[in-house]
Write an enzyme that holds these catalytic residues in place. Structure first.
Site, PDB file in Angstrom:
ATOM      1  N   ASP A  50       0.825  -1.204   0.000  1.00 60.65           N
ATOM      2  CA  ASP A  50       0.000   0.000   0.000  1.00 60.65           C
ATOM      3  C   ASP A  50       0.862   1.257   0.000  1.00 60.65           C
ATOM      4  O   ASP A  50       1.757   1.417   0.837  1.00 60.65           O
ATOM      5  CB  ASP A  50      -0.917  -0.002   1.219  1.00 60.65           C
ATOM      6  N   ARG A  51       0.598   2.142  -0.935  1.00 60.25           N
ATOM      7  CA  ARG A  51       1.406   3.343  -1.095  1.00 60.25           C
ATOM      8  C   ARG A  51       1.190   4.325   0.052  1.00 60.25           C
ATOM      9  O   ARG A  51       2.139   4.873   0.608  1.00 60.25           O
ATOM     10  CB  ARG A  51       1.072   4.038  -2.431  1.00 60.25           C
ATOM     11  N   THR A  52      -0.057   4.533   0.428  1.00 54.61           N
ATOM     12  CA  THR A  52      -0.351   5.472   1.506  1.00 54.61           C
ATOM     13  C   THR A  52       0.244   5.000   2.835  1.00 54.61           C
ATOM     14  O   THR A  52       0.806   5.805   3.586  1.00 54.61           O
ATOM     15  CB  THR A  52      -1.871   5.670   1.645  1.00 54.61           C
TER      16      THR A  52
ATOM     17  N   CYS B 290      -1.368   4.988 -10.901  1.00 49.62           N
ATOM     18  CA  CYS B 290      -1.554   5.227  -9.470  1.00 49.62           C
ATOM     19  C   CYS B 290      -0.933   6.578  -9.165  1.00 49.62           C
ATOM     20  O   CYS B 290       0.275   6.761  -9.359  1.00 49.62           O
ATOM     21  CB  CYS B 290      -0.883   4.140  -8.634  1.00 49.62           C
ATOM     22  N   ASN B 291      -1.747   7.519  -8.727  1.00 48.41           N
ATOM     23  CA  ASN B 291      -1.225   8.846  -8.408  1.00 48.41           C
ATOM     24  C   ASN B 291      -0.252   8.806  -7.238  1.00 48.41           C
ATOM     25  O   ASN B 291       0.824   9.399  -7.285  1.00 48.41           O
ATOM     26  CB  ASN B 291      -2.387   9.796  -8.073  1.00 48.41           C
ATOM     27  N   THR B 292      -0.619   8.080  -6.175  1.00 43.96           N
ATOM     28  CA  THR B 292       0.180   8.078  -4.959  1.00 43.96           C
ATOM     29  C   THR B 292       1.566   7.500  -5.190  1.00 43.96           C
ATOM     30  O   THR B 292       2.536   7.928  -4.556  1.00 43.96           O
ATOM     31  CB  THR B 292      -0.546   7.300  -3.849  1.00 43.96           C
ATOM     32  N   ALA B 293       1.692   6.547  -6.109  1.00 45.88           N
ATOM     33  CA  ALA B 293       2.986   5.930  -6.393  1.00 45.88           C
ATOM     34  C   ALA B 293       3.999   6.927  -6.938  1.00 45.88           C
ATOM     35  O   ALA B 293       5.214   6.688  -6.864  1.00 45.88           O
ATOM     36  CB  ALA B 293       2.816   4.777  -7.382  1.00 45.88           C
TER      37      ALA B 293
ATOM     38  N   LYS C  80     -12.427   0.053  -3.015  1.00 45.28           N
ATOM     39  CA  LYS C  80     -11.417  -0.984  -2.820  1.00 45.28           C
ATOM     40  C   LYS C  80     -11.981  -2.216  -2.115  1.00 45.28           C
ATOM     41  O   LYS C  80     -11.607  -3.345  -2.439  1.00 45.28           O
ATOM     42  CB  LYS C  80     -10.228  -0.422  -2.030  1.00 45.28           C
TER      43      LYS C  80
ATOM     44  N   CYS D 197      -6.691  10.662  -7.208  1.00 48.10           N
ATOM     45  CA  CYS D 197      -6.623   9.229  -6.912  1.00 48.10           C
ATOM     46  C   CYS D 197      -7.361   8.498  -8.021  1.00 48.10           C
ATOM     47  O   CYS D 197      -8.432   8.941  -8.457  1.00 48.10           O
ATOM     48  CB  CYS D 197      -7.275   8.929  -5.553  1.00 48.10           C
TER      49      CYS D 197
END
Length: 245
Positions: free
Chosen positions: A48-50, A84-87, A168, A198
């Site tokens: 999980d990126r977050t 994936c934006n967070t990545a 999710k 996101c």
């Protein structure tokens, strides 16, 4: 296969499916051979990126994505996209693992926003708490010359619930919740444009679009850019990656 691109996805899988649907639906076709040539990597087990951004004692997602781009580089795609934006928190490290250009989705989204809404005053950003914590979009928006609002804790709780609980976990989009988030950012926080930071929010926009607000959908934008570049590859045209933003 030659003159193709690679999609690094699976973060999450439903968002990646949304990108692929948009990609294929917007590609003008009359026969099988008109679709674009690409490879999809649905790496669902990427940590999980977050979680990692908020707490660096948690497993890092970097080794998994570095492995992906190195594997794909052996096949020689012309470019890659990471859905994936967070990545993109570790974009520089991921890009350093390959000579193949990786399109920077947040940068592409905000440069597109600046062209599309040059008169906007305040930009709203809704995203995971990881994306907010890494300041990728916040910095891009400020550098583009706009004021920014992140809403408040109540908005963030709704956003997190929509992303994690509804999409999710349950695999569904709560239309009313999504529209309420947009309405709140527009009416309460006076946002002219709302950035969907996101890919699960991009899925919400695909499944339950609200045309009453101006939104910047990063996944939709990178899908359009993928088509543009993919068609250039089909025609044998050279791509100057320094000028794609």
């Amino acid at each position: 296969m030659k003159n193709f691109f690679t999609i690094i996805g699976g973060m999450g899988t439903l968002a990646t499916e949304s990108y692929m649907r948009i990609l294929n639906q917007r590609t003008k076709t009359t026969k099988d051979q008109d679709y674009l040539d690409y490879i999809i990597v649905n790496h669902a087990t990427v940590p999980d990126r977050t979680d990692y951004i908020i707490d660096h004692s948690k497993p890092s997602f970097l080794p998994s994505l570095v492995e992906d781009v190195k594997q794909q580089s052996l096949l020689q795609p012309v470019f890659m996209v990471i859905i994936c934006n967070t990545a993109h928190y570790l974009y520089k490290e991921i890009q350093a693992a390959t000579d193949i250009p990786i399109i920077h989705m947040p940068h592409l989204a905000i440069t597109t926003m600046k062209k599309q809404y040059p008169q906007a005053k305040k930009i709203g950003l809704i995203a995971t708490k990881g994306t907010l914590a890494d300041h990728i979009y916040e910095n891009e928006i400020k550098e583009a010359g706009f004021n920014i609002s992140l809403g408040d804790q109540a908005v963030q709780d709704e956003v997190e619930s929509l992303i994690y609980d509804d999409i999710k976990v349950n695999g569904s989009v709560d239309k009313e919740k999504y529209h309420h988030i947009l309405n709140t950012m527009h009416d309460k926080f006076n946002c002219d444009v709302i950035v969907l930071g996101c890919t699960e929010l991009s899925l919400a926009q695909e499944m339950a679009p609200d045309h009453g607000y101006d939104v910047i959908d990063a996944q939709s934008i990178i899908a359009d850019k993928s088509i543009e570049l993919g068609l250039k590859l089909r025609k044998g045209e050279e791509i100057d990656f320094s000028k794609i933003y």
